[in-house]
Design an enzyme around this catalytic site. Structure first.
Site, mmCIF file in Angstrom:
data_model
loop_
_atom_site.group_PDB
_atom_site.id
_atom_site.type_symbol
_atom_site.label_atom_id
_atom_site.label_comp_id
_atom_site.label_asym_id
_atom_site.label_seq_id
_atom_site.Cartn_x
_atom_site.Cartn_y
_atom_site.Cartn_z
ATOM 1 N N SER A 19 0.796 -1.347 -0.120
ATOM 2 C CA SER A 19 -0.077 0.274 0.337
ATOM 3 C C SER A 19 0.867 0.614 0.319
ATOM 4 O O SER A 19 1.697 0.916 0.205
ATOM 5 C CB SER A 19 -1.131 -0.036 1.294
ATOM 6 O OG SER A 19 -1.598 1.160 1.960
ATOM 7 N N TYR A 79 -1.476 -0.864 10.553
ATOM 8 C CA TYR A 79 -1.456 -1.090 8.789
ATOM 9 C C TYR A 79 0.286 -0.958 7.953
ATOM 10 O O TYR A 79 0.429 -1.173 7.406
ATOM 11 C CB TYR A 79 -2.668 -0.850 8.717
ATOM 12 C CG TYR A 79 -2.260 -0.815 7.248
ATOM 13 C CD1 TYR A 79 -3.482 -2.218 5.690
ATOM 14 C CD2 TYR A 79 -3.129 0.090 5.973
ATOM 15 C CE1 TYR A 79 -3.838 -2.257 5.308
ATOM 16 C CE2 TYR A 79 -3.037 -0.408 4.801
ATOM 17 C CZ TYR A 79 -3.419 -1.266 4.523
ATOM 18 O OH TYR A 79 -3.308 -1.565 2.609
HETATM 19 P P1 NAP Z 1 -11.212 -5.901 1.015
HETATM 20 O O1 NAP Z 1 -12.358 -5.254 -0.055
HETATM 21 O O2 NAP Z 1 -11.467 -5.799 2.368
HETATM 22 O O3 NAP Z 1 -11.714 -7.439 0.932
HETATM 23 C C1 NAP Z 1 -10.881 -7.817 1.492
HETATM 24 C C2 NAP Z 1 -10.634 -9.537 1.011
HETATM 25 O O4 NAP Z 1 -9.449 -10.315 2.442
HETATM 26 C C3 NAP Z 1 -11.857 -10.463 1.321
HETATM 27 O O5 NAP Z 1 -12.153 -10.889 0.122
HETATM 28 C C4 NAP Z 1 -11.978 -10.535 2.310
HETATM 29 O O6 NAP Z 1 -12.795 -12.409 2.533
HETATM 30 C C5 NAP Z 1 -10.648 -11.321 3.025
HETATM 31 N N1 NAP Z 1 -9.860 -11.971 3.579
HETATM 32 C C6 NAP Z 1 -10.187 -10.136 5.182
HETATM 33 N N2 NAP Z 1 -9.283 -10.894 5.869
HETATM 34 C C7 NAP Z 1 -8.629 -12.326 5.392
HETATM 35 C C8 NAP Z 1 -8.420 -13.099 6.287
HETATM 36 N N3 NAP Z 1 -7.811 -13.430 7.564
HETATM 37 N N4 NAP Z 1 -8.041 -14.561 5.854
HETATM 38 C C9 NAP Z 1 -8.742 -14.540 4.220
HETATM 39 N N5 NAP Z 1 -9.162 -13.432 3.792
HETATM 40 C C10 NAP Z 1 -9.053 -12.648 3.962
HETATM 41 O O7 NAP Z 1 -10.311 -5.249 1.130
HETATM 42 P P2 NAP Z 1 -9.521 -4.421 -1.165
HETATM 43 O O8 NAP Z 1 -9.608 -3.143 0.092
HETATM 44 O O9 NAP Z 1 -9.495 -5.092 -1.601
HETATM 45 O O10 NAP Z 1 -7.984 -5.359 -0.570
HETATM 46 C C11 NAP Z 1 -7.024 -5.920 -0.877
HETATM 47 C C12 NAP Z 1 -5.495 -6.089 -0.456
HETATM 48 O O11 NAP Z 1 -5.327 -4.814 -0.901
HETATM 49 C C13 NAP Z 1 -5.079 -5.620 1.088
HETATM 50 O O12 NAP Z 1 -4.469 -6.650 1.439
HETATM 51 C C14 NAP Z 1 -4.837 -4.658 1.170
HETATM 52 O O13 NAP Z 1 -4.114 -3.570 2.767
HETATM 53 C C15 NAP Z 1 -5.015 -3.046 -0.035
HETATM 54 N N6 NAP Z 1 -5.194 -2.496 -0.189
HETATM 55 C C16 NAP Z 1 -5.728 -1.732 -0.320
HETATM 56 C C17 NAP Z 1 -6.615 -0.611 -0.582
HETATM 57 C C18 NAP Z 1 -7.475 -0.220 -1.002
HETATM 58 O O14 NAP Z 1 -7.351 1.573 -0.855
HETATM 59 N N7 NAP Z 1 -9.363 -0.807 -0.707
HETATM 60 C C19 NAP Z 1 -4.960 0.159 -1.153
HETATM 61 C C20 NAP Z 1 -4.132 0.073 -0.930
HETATM 62 C C21 NAP Z 1 -3.449 -1.263 -0.257
HETATM 63 P P3 NAP Z 1 -14.458 -12.035 3.212
HETATM 64 O O15 NAP Z 1 -14.815 -11.567 1.856
HETATM 65 O O16 NAP Z 1 -14.611 -13.527 3.618
HETATM 66 O O17 NAP Z 1 -14.414 -11.189 4.133
#
Ligand code: NAP
Length: 247
Positions: free
Chosen positions: A142, A156
Site C-alpha cells: 500500500s 497497518y
Molecule cells: P476488501 O475489499 O476488504 O477485501 C478483503 C478480502 O480479503 C476479502 O476477500 C476477504 O474475505 C479477505 N480476507 C480478509 N481477512 C482475511 C483473512 N484473515 N484471511 C483470508 N482472507 C481474508 O480489501 P481490498 O480493499 O480489496 O484490499 C485488498 C488488498 O489491497 C489488501 O491487502 C489491502 O491492504 C490492499 N490495499 C487496499 C487499498 C484500498 O484502498 N482498497 C489500498 C492499498 C492497499 P471475505 O470476503 O470472506 O471477508
C-alpha cells in the site's frame, strides 16, 4: 494447452476479486481464498467460469499457520499445480490514532498482513523449488508503507512496509531459480475495506491528496498485477510498483 493456475488470497471481494476476473480473462484457472463471505466467493467463481476458466474457493484465515498448506493442497487437487500466487488478503485494523490502538489489534494486523503473506509465500517457494516451477508471487502492499498513514492506521502501514522489505529479500533469495517476487502498492481504491475500517466514505475524504484527483478502481490494480504475473514482466523482480494516481 494447459492453463496456468493462480492462487489469490482474499479473492472474494475488492481488489482480489478484480484480480481473479482479469486472470481468468488472461488464461488462468483461479483458486481464490476467502474468510467468511462464501456468497461473494461463489459469485467470483461464476465470473471466472464465464471467462472460460476453472475456479475453486477455499475458506480460511491466512493468519492460521495451517492454512497455507491446506490452500495449496486444495488448489493442486482441484485445479492442478500452482504457478502464481497473489498475496492479497489484508485488513487495516480500523481507523484511529496509534495511541488508541490495542495490542490485540496490532497483533491481528501483523498476523494477517505480514505473517499471512510470508506463510503463503513460503508454501509457494518450497513447492516451486522442489518441482522446478518458475513461479510468480505478487504481494499487496500500500502507499501507506511509505506515507505512514498517521492518525488512520499506523500499524497497518508498518505491516505493508514489512511486506515490501520481505518482497525484496525473498526475490533475491529465489531469483536464480526463476521465481519472481514483486509487490504492488495501491493508492486509495474503492472497495469494502474502508467500511470495514469504520469509515465507508474515506475515499471521498482523502481524494484531495491524490495528484490525479480521483480514487482508483480495483480493476486498475488488477491490470498491474496480471502484467507482473505475465511473461511481459519476465525481468521484473524484487521491486514495488505504485499504482496510486501519483501519490
Ligand atoms: P476488501 O475489499 O476488504 O477485501 C478483503 C478480502 O480479503 C476479502 O476477500 C476477504 O474475505 C479477505 N480476507 C480478509 N481477512 C482475511 C483473512 N484473515 N484471511 C483470508 N482472507 C481474508 O480489501 P481490498 O480493499 O480489496 O484490499 C485488498 C488488498 O489491497 C489488501 O491487502 C489491502 O491492504 C490492499 N490495499 C487496499 C487499498 C484500498 O484502498 N482498497 C489500498 C492499498 C492497499 P471475505 O470476503 O470472506 O471477508
Amino acid at each position: 494447452m494447459a492453463r496456468d493456475v493462480v492462487i489469490v488470497t482474499g479473492g472474494s471481494r475488492g481488489i482480489g476479486a478484480a484480480v481473479c476476473r482479469a486472470a481468468a480473462r488472461d488464461g488462468y484457472d483461479v483458486c481464490l481464498s476467502f474468510a467468511e463471505n462464501a456468497a461473494a466467493a461463489d459469485a467470483v467463481c461464476a465470473d471466472v467460469a464465464a471467462a472460460g476458466g476453472r475456479a475453486t474457493a477455499v475458506q480460511g484465515d491466512v493468519a492460521d499457520p495451517t492454512f497455507a498448506a491446506r490452500l495449496f493442497d486444495a488448489c493442486a487437487e482441484r485445479l492442478g499445480p500452482v504457478s502464481a500466487l497473489v498475496n492479497n488478503a489484508g485488513i487495516t485494523g480500523g481507523i484511529g490514532p496509534f495511541r488508541a490502538t490495542t495490542v490485540e489489534t496490532m497483533r491481528r494486523v501483523l498476523d494477517v498482513n505480514l505473517l499471512g503473506t510470508m506463510m503463503c509465500a513460503q508454501e509457494a517457494v518450497r513447492r516451486w523449488l522442489a518441482n522446478g516451477t518458475r513461479g510468480r508471487i505478487v504481494n499487496l502492499s500500500s502507499i501507506a508503507a511509505t506515507v505512514g498513514a498517521p492518525n488512520e492506521y499506523v500499524p497497518y502501514a508498518a505491516t505493508k512496509a514489512g511486506v515490501e522489505t520481505f518482497t525484496v529479500g525473498l526475490a533475491k533469495e529465489v531469483a536464480t531459480a526463476g521465481i519472481r517476487v514483486v509487490a504492488v502498492a495501491p493508492g486509495v481504491i474503492y472497495t469494502d475495506i474502508h467500511a470495514a475500517s469504520g469509515e465507508p466514505d474515506r475515499p471521498a475524504r482523502v481524494v484531495s491528496r491524490v495528484p490525479m484527483a480521483r480514487v482508483g478502481e480495483p480493476e486498475e490494480i488488477a491490470e498491474a498485477i496480471v502484467w507482473l504475473m505475465s511473461e511481459k514482466a519476465s525481468s521484473v523482480t524484487g521491486t514495488v510498483l505504485r499504482v496510486s494516481g501519483g501519490v
